[in-house]
Write an enzyme that holds these catalytic residues in place. Structure first.
Site, PDB file in Angstrom:
ATOM      1  N   ASP A  43       0.829  -1.205   0.000  1.00  0.00           N
ATOM      2  CA  ASP A  43       0.000   0.000   0.000  1.00  0.00           C
ATOM      3  C   ASP A  43       0.862   1.253   0.000  1.00  0.00           C
ATOM      4  O   ASP A  43       0.350   2.369  -0.114  1.00  0.00           O
ATOM      5  CB  ASP A  43      -0.993   0.003   1.159  1.00  0.00           C
ATOM      6  CG  ASP A  43      -0.335  -0.088   2.527  1.00  0.00           C
ATOM      7  OD1 ASP A  43       0.900  -0.202   2.590  1.00  0.00           O
ATOM      8  OD2 ASP A  43      -1.071  -0.048   3.534  1.00  0.00           O
ATOM      9  N   SER A  44       2.179   1.069   0.077  1.00  0.00           N
ATOM     10  CA  SER A  44       3.107   2.186  -0.123  1.00  0.00           C
ATOM     11  C   SER A  44       2.950   2.792  -1.503  1.00  0.00           C
ATOM     12  O   SER A  44       3.449   3.893  -1.769  1.00  0.00           O
ATOM     13  CB  SER A  44       4.554   1.727   0.081  1.00  0.00           C
ATOM     14  OG  SER A  44       4.841   0.560  -0.686  1.00  0.00           O
ATOM     15  N   ASP A  82      -0.933  -6.125   0.088  1.00  0.00           N
ATOM     16  CA  ASP A  82      -1.316  -5.504   1.354  1.00  0.00           C
ATOM     17  C   ASP A  82      -2.825  -5.334   1.450  1.00  0.00           C
ATOM     18  O   ASP A  82      -3.472  -4.918   0.475  1.00  0.00           O
ATOM     19  CB  ASP A  82      -0.685  -4.109   1.478  1.00  0.00           C
ATOM     20  CG  ASP A  82       0.701  -4.134   2.092  1.00  0.00           C
ATOM     21  OD1 ASP A  82       1.062  -5.140   2.719  1.00  0.00           O
ATOM     22  OD2 ASP A  82       1.421  -3.127   1.942  1.00  0.00           O
ATOM     23  N   LYS A 112      -1.222  -9.365   3.152  1.00  0.00           N
ATOM     24  CA  LYS A 112      -0.357  -8.972   4.266  1.00  0.00           C
ATOM     25  C   LYS A 112      -1.110  -8.049   5.201  1.00  0.00           C
ATOM     26  O   LYS A 112      -1.767  -7.101   4.750  1.00  0.00           O
ATOM     27  CB  LYS A 112       0.923  -8.297   3.771  1.00  0.00           C
ATOM     28  CG  LYS A 112       1.873  -7.899   4.921  1.00  0.00           C
ATOM     29  CD  LYS A 112       3.255  -7.542   4.418  1.00  0.00           C
ATOM     30  CE  LYS A 112       3.301  -6.196   3.741  1.00  0.00           C
ATOM     31  NZ  LYS A 112       3.023  -5.068   4.691  1.00  0.00           N
ATOM     32  N   GLU A 114      -0.708  -5.754   8.905  1.00  0.00           N
ATOM     33  CA  GLU A 114       0.231  -5.152   9.843  1.00  0.00           C
ATOM     34  C   GLU A 114      -0.237  -5.324  11.287  1.00  0.00           C
ATOM     35  O   GLU A 114      -1.433  -5.262  11.581  1.00  0.00           O
ATOM     36  CB  GLU A 114       0.386  -3.654   9.560  1.00  0.00           C
ATOM     37  CG  GLU A 114       1.040  -3.327   8.232  1.00  0.00           C
ATOM     38  CD  GLU A 114       1.235  -1.835   8.031  1.00  0.00           C
ATOM     39  OE1 GLU A 114       1.679  -1.454   6.938  1.00  0.00           O
ATOM     40  OE2 GLU A 114       0.945  -1.048   8.959  1.00  0.00           O
ATOM     41  N   GLU A 181      10.193  -4.819   9.946  1.00  0.00           N
ATOM     42  CA  GLU A 181      10.630  -3.527   9.401  1.00  0.00           C
ATOM     43  C   GLU A 181      11.216  -2.628  10.480  1.00  0.00           C
ATOM     44  O   GLU A 181      10.608  -2.407  11.529  1.00  0.00           O
ATOM     45  CB  GLU A 181       9.467  -2.806   8.715  1.00  0.00           C
ATOM     46  CG  GLU A 181       9.870  -1.471   8.109  1.00  0.00           C
ATOM     47  CD  GLU A 181       8.831  -0.858   7.196  1.00  0.00           C
ATOM     48  OE1 GLU A 181       9.085   0.254   6.686  1.00  0.00           O
ATOM     49  OE2 GLU A 181       7.777  -1.484   6.980  1.00  0.00           O
TER      50      GLU A 181
END
Length: 277
Positions: A43-44, A82, A112, A114, A181
């Site tokens: 999603d970056s 994501d 994915k 978080e 990360e």
């Protein structure tokens, strides 16, 4: 194409796993040609290709759109997508439906998520439903609105223990891998040794089971500032910017296009255009 069972074997055999974050057809094609093991559609993309200030505005439809493009460019590579901001923090049923939509409509092989906490149960339920899940601990960009920074995480003993506990929890819930990360390399090494599933590091040192970087960071494309953990393997902006400037200059000066860039027609056909001599 490698599958989760192959990634487990790579960890077992000490073979490093390579993941590259890509967002579109040409970049995915390049990544597959480089023989990377996995592609992350992160999603970056909100910041890297859509120009947002954070990942928060990115939608499920954005992720599906870009994953479909990546899938067309990399038909033989394992693709992780994501789940964007707040798409897995509602009910379990909502989370499952959002993951189903992403996987069914985009062709992603895994999603994915978080964080830990309530997310651990979502990982477990998605796994039960047959959706492979990659976890993400340490610096979690979707939470920057709360934490206020992109600084390294888990530097204190208490924070390090919490991260270790969370890593064990997401593994127990069924995650197939964990992205670590921006955490101290010593902690990343301990986590990697404690888990049976692969760890993929970004800013987490050499001792993780694999590494991930963003395509644009690796090649130096559209990057104004690189994080400490990014190594630039090229700087194509240095080629792109003068090339575009040269194009603009030549069009203004009427030196492009030249004859060799143009098409022609026979003179007799030209004379006969609309019956005119």
């Amino acid at each position: 194409m490698k599958r989760p069972v192959d990634f487990f074997a790579m960890k077992e055999n000490g073979e490093k796993i390579t993941m590259i974050t890509a967002y579109d057809y040409p970049s995915a094609k390049n990544v597959e040609q480089a023989e990377a093991d996995m592609i992350l559609v992160g999603d970056s993309l909100g910041m890297v290709v859509l120009g947002y200030d954070s990942t928060v505005p990115v939608t499920i439809d954005d992720m599906i759109h870009h994953t479909k493009a990546v899938k067309r460019g990399a038909t033989d590579t394992f693709i992780v997508t994501d789940m964007p901001f707040m798409t897995y923090h509602g009910s379990v049923n909502e989370t499952i439906q959002n993951a189903r939509k992403i996987i069914q409509e985009s062709g992603a092989h895994a999603v994915k998520l978080e964080g830990a906490g309530e997310v651990v149960n979502k990982i477990a339920r998605l796994t039960e439903a047959g959706a492979p899940v990659v976890a993400h601990l340490g610096l979690t960009p979707q939470s920057v609105g709360l934490t206020g920074s992109y600084k390294v995480r888990a530097k204190s003993a208490q924070e390090a223990q919490e991260l270790m506990d969370n890593a064990l929890a997401v593994e127990a819930a069924g995650a197939i891998a964990i992205v670590l990360e921006a955490i101290p390399r010593q902690l990343a090494e301990k986590v990697s040794k404690a888990l049976s599933i692969p760890t993929i590091g970004i800013g987490a040192g050499l001792e993780t089971d694999g590494q991930v970087l963003v395509y644009h960071d690796i090649i130096g494309y559209g990057i104004s500032r690189r994080a400490k953990f990014v190594k630039a393997y090229a700087d194509i902006d240095e080629t792109i910017e003068p090339a575009l400037a040269s194009y603009v200059k030549e069009v203004k000066a009427e030196t492009f296009p030249e004859v060799k860039h143009s098409f022609t027609m026979a003179e007799e056909d030209l004379k006969g255009l609309y019956g005119r001599e």
